[in-house]
Each structure stands twice: as structure tokens, then as C-alpha cells.
Design an enzyme around this catalytic site. Structure first.
Site, PDB file in Angstrom:
ATOM      1  N   ALA A   1     -22.070 -72.749 -17.519  1.00 18.27           N
ATOM      2  CA  ALA A   1     -22.800 -72.228 -18.693  1.00 18.27           C
ATOM      3  C   ALA A   1     -24.027 -73.063 -19.085  1.00 18.27           C
ATOM      4  CB  ALA A   1     -21.898 -72.042 -19.915  1.00 18.27           C
ATOM      5  N   ALA A   2     -24.387 -74.061 -18.280  1.00 21.22           N
ATOM      6  CA  ALA A   2     -25.600 -74.839 -18.592  1.00 21.22           C
ATOM      7  C   ALA A   2     -26.830 -73.927 -18.545  1.00 21.22           C
ATOM      8  CB  ALA A   2     -25.765 -75.985 -17.601  1.00 21.22           C
ATOM      9  N   GLY A   3     -26.926 -73.118 -17.481  1.00 21.78           N
ATOM     10  CA  GLY A   3     -28.056 -72.197 -17.344  1.00 21.78           C
ATOM     11  C   GLY A   3     -28.056 -71.149 -18.451  1.00 21.78           C
ATOM     12  N   ASP A   4     -26.875 -70.658 -18.798  1.00 17.54           N
ATOM     13  CA  ASP A   4     -26.776 -69.634 -19.856  1.00 17.54           C
ATOM     14  C   ASP A   4     -27.214 -70.215 -21.207  1.00 17.54           C
ATOM     15  OD1 ASP A   4     -25.646 -67.990 -17.914  1.00 17.54           O
ATOM     16  OD2 ASP A   4     -23.604 -68.667 -18.380  1.00 17.54           O
TER      17      ASP A   4
HETATM   18  O1  RIB Z   1     -22.632 -68.889 -15.867  1.00 21.39           O
HETATM   19  C1  RIB Z   1     -21.306 -69.321 -16.056  1.00 21.39           C
HETATM   20  C2  RIB Z   1     -20.387 -68.150 -16.049  1.00 21.39           C
HETATM   21  O2  RIB Z   1     -20.397 -67.551 -14.775  1.00 21.39           O
HETATM   22  C3  RIB Z   1     -18.935 -68.486 -16.312  1.00 21.39           C
HETATM   23  O3  RIB Z   1     -18.603 -68.518 -17.672  1.00 21.39           O
HETATM   24  C4  RIB Z   1     -18.194 -67.433 -15.510  1.00 21.39           C
HETATM   25  O4  RIB Z   1     -17.540 -66.484 -16.299  1.00 21.39           O
HETATM   26  C5  RIB Z   1     -19.244 -66.776 -14.624  1.00 21.39           C
HETATM   27  O5  RIB Z   1     -19.579 -65.529 -15.080  1.00 21.39           O
END
Ligand code: RIB
Length: 303
Positions: free
Chosen positions: A251-254
Site C-alpha cells: 500500500a505504499a504506492g496506493d
Molecule cells: O497495493 C496493495 C494492495 O494490492 C494490497 O492491499 C492487496 O489487496 C493488493 O490488491
């Protein structure tokens, strides 16, 4: 307050802590296992709302306990989930994250309800999309829905942000022409452009391929090194990452994308400072295990 619409996936992440990836045919004990809210779309929406943007989410869950678990998190964060609907024939999306002792992860995805999002679901959210400042999406939901979202956005002068993840080859030309800002990491940039991203020169060449395909603004994230940006006007730069002890990069990119969208002005004049804030937020995310639980709130991202 900035208005953001995110179209994307919802996954319940099962994190399996292991010393290293098992070899073919090997049986191995895990150190631990745990559950966390995840899914690229949900993580981006949570990051945007925690960054202070009014955020609406278009997504699908299945008819199961996993859906209840995820909806509770969204309500707690005051994410607008009016357009999160249920597909009673599928399970809620799942991700199985193999996290090794070095903090490296490998992820297996079960798409489930995420794959049932239709063009009609996008039309049902049309009024919300029209009122947004920007829309964000990624590739854990069907591309047809993405294209429809971007068509409505562009018709209404709403900025479109594409995170082309998981990596895909041969993106539809139509989609790239509808994209204002694309944010791949180095692997995704290579899949789309065929250019191996190793240094600033290769980032520039990959960005130029994307500009030639119709994308005005390209941001390439390169993990703990930082992120590169290139505007069609020729303006470009590199923003260094914050040095921290990363435990889990999930989730760093998110986080980067949600925070960037919440902080970026529509004329892009503040792009470097918005990238710096986004980079600080993701440096906090990587210091804790799990996706949504580790995404910081605005007040934690002090610069
Ligand atoms: O970008 C991270 C995410 O990728 C995780 O939370 C996982 O669910 C996948 O979708």
C-alpha cells in the site's frame, strides 16, 4: 475541500509472515499470519480521505462476512460508499500476501466481486463523477469500467489519474488518450513502454513514450529512491523518498497516489510539493505491517 472519486478494488488481505518464499514442493512453517483491509482501490480511497479530501468510492463487495469487515472500515473513515454495491454471486476480493523477513512481498489475488463492476455501475455514479475535481483508478477492476469512468470525467473537465497496477501490457490506446496523469512504478512503466527503467534517462524515455500516447503528465515511482515526474511541456524533476526502516511496503504506492491527488492543484504548479507530501505519507505506511491500518492521517504527515 477537494472532491475525489476512486473506482477500484476491495480485498481482504491475509498476510503470511515467512522467512523466505518456499521452493517448489517445499512445506514451510510461517512465523505468523494476520488479516488487514486492502485492495488497491480501497487503499487509494482511504489514503485520499485521510489526506483530507471528500472521497467517494465506486466498488463492489460480495455477500459475505468479508464485505461487512470492509464496509465497517470505510464507515469509520467517513468514506462515501453510496456507490459501493453488492454482487450476491461472488465473494469479496481477497489478497494473499507473502511477506518475507526482508520486508519484500509477493501477492496473489482473487478478484471476486471486483471483477463484476460494469459500465452500468459507472453510469449510476455519473452525478458524483461530474462533481469531482479528479478521479483515480487502477487495474484490479475491469478496464471497460475504467474507460467509461474516464469518458464521463473528461466530458466534465474532471482530472483523470491512472495507476496502471497490477502491471499490464498493451493498454488500450483509447484509455491512454483519456488519461491526464499516469502513475506507474518502474515494473509497470516497463510493461507499458517496453523500456527498462534503471535511471533518470530511462525514466525520461519511458515518459516520452507515454506522452506520445496522449498522456500529459507521467509520474514514475521508484520505491525507496523516490519519484520522477515529466510534464508534456518538458518540465521534469525528481523527488527523493524519505529514508525510513521499511517493514512492509504493501500500500505504499496506493498511499502516494491518494495523498498526491488530495494535494495536487489543478494547474499542477505545486507538483513537487504534492509529491513530497505523498512521499512522506508513504514513508509512514511502510513502517507498519498491513495496508489500510498503516495509511497515515493528515495530522501524522508533518513536513
Ligand atoms: O497495493 C496493495 C494492495 O494490492 C494490497 O492491499 C492487496 O489487496 C493488493 O490488491
Amino acid at each position: 475541500m477537494k472532491k475525489i472519486v476512486v473506482l477500484g478494488s476491495i480485498n481482504v488481505d491475509t498476510i503470511l509472515n515467512i522467512a523466505r518464499l518456499p521452493l517448489p514442493g517445499e512445506t514451510m512453517a510461517m512465523h505468523d499470519q494476520s488479516i488487514a483491509g486492502g485492495g488497491k482501490g480501497a487503499n487509494q480511497a482511504i489514503a485520499a480521505v485521510r489526506a483530507g479530501a471528500q472521497t467517494s468510492f465506486i466498488a463492489k463487495v460480495g455477500k459475505d462476512h468479508a464485505a461487512d469487515f470492509m464496509i465497517d472500515t470505510f464507515k469509520h473513515d467517513q468514506l462515501d460508499i453510496k456507490h459501493v454495491t453488492e454482487d450476491e454471486n461472488s465473494g469479496t476480493g481477497k489478497a494473499y500476501i507473502l511477506l518475507d523477513d526482508n520486508g519484500q512481498n509477493s501477492i496473489l489475488i482473487y478478484g471476486g466481486a471486483n471483477q463484476t463492476i460494469t459500465i452500468e455501475d459507472i453510469h449510476n455514479a455519473e452525478e458524483t463523477i461530474k462533481e469531482a475535481d479528479c478521479v483515480i483508478t487502477e487495474f484490479e477492476t475491469p478496464v471497460a469500467a475504467t474507460i467509461e469512468l474516464f469518458k464521463i470525467a473528461k466530458k466534465n473537465s474532471v482530472m483523470t489519474i491512472l495507476n496502471p497496477a497490477p502491471a499490464k501490457k498493451d493498454l488500450p490506446d483509447e484509455l491512454l488518450k483519456l488519461t491526464d496523469i499516469i502513475i506507474p512504478n518502474e515494473t509497470e512503466a516497463e510493461s507499458i513502454t517496453g523500456i527498462k527503467v534503471t535511471d533518470e534517462n530511462s525514466m525520461r524515455r519511458a515518459a516520452n513514450v507515454l506522452h506520445d500516447s496522449g498522456v500529459d503528465t507521467v509520474l514514475i515511482t521508484v520505491g525507496d529512491k523516490g519519484s520522477f515526474y515529466s510534464l508534456r511541456t518538458g518540465v521534469e524533476g525528481f523527488v527523493k523518498a524519505f529514508k525510513v526502516n521499511a517493514i512492509d511496503t504493501t500500500a505504499a504506492g496506493d498511499t502516494f497516489i491518494g495523498y498526491l491527488a488530495a494535494n495536487l492543484d489543478s494547474d499542477l504548479k505545486n507538483i513537487e510539493s504534492a509529491m513530497n507530501i505523498a512521499s512522506k505519507a508513504s514513508s509512514i505506511t511502510v513502517q507498519e505491517q498491513g495496508a489500510q491500518n498503516s495509511i497515515p492521517y493528515e495530522k501524522q504527515v508533518n513536513l
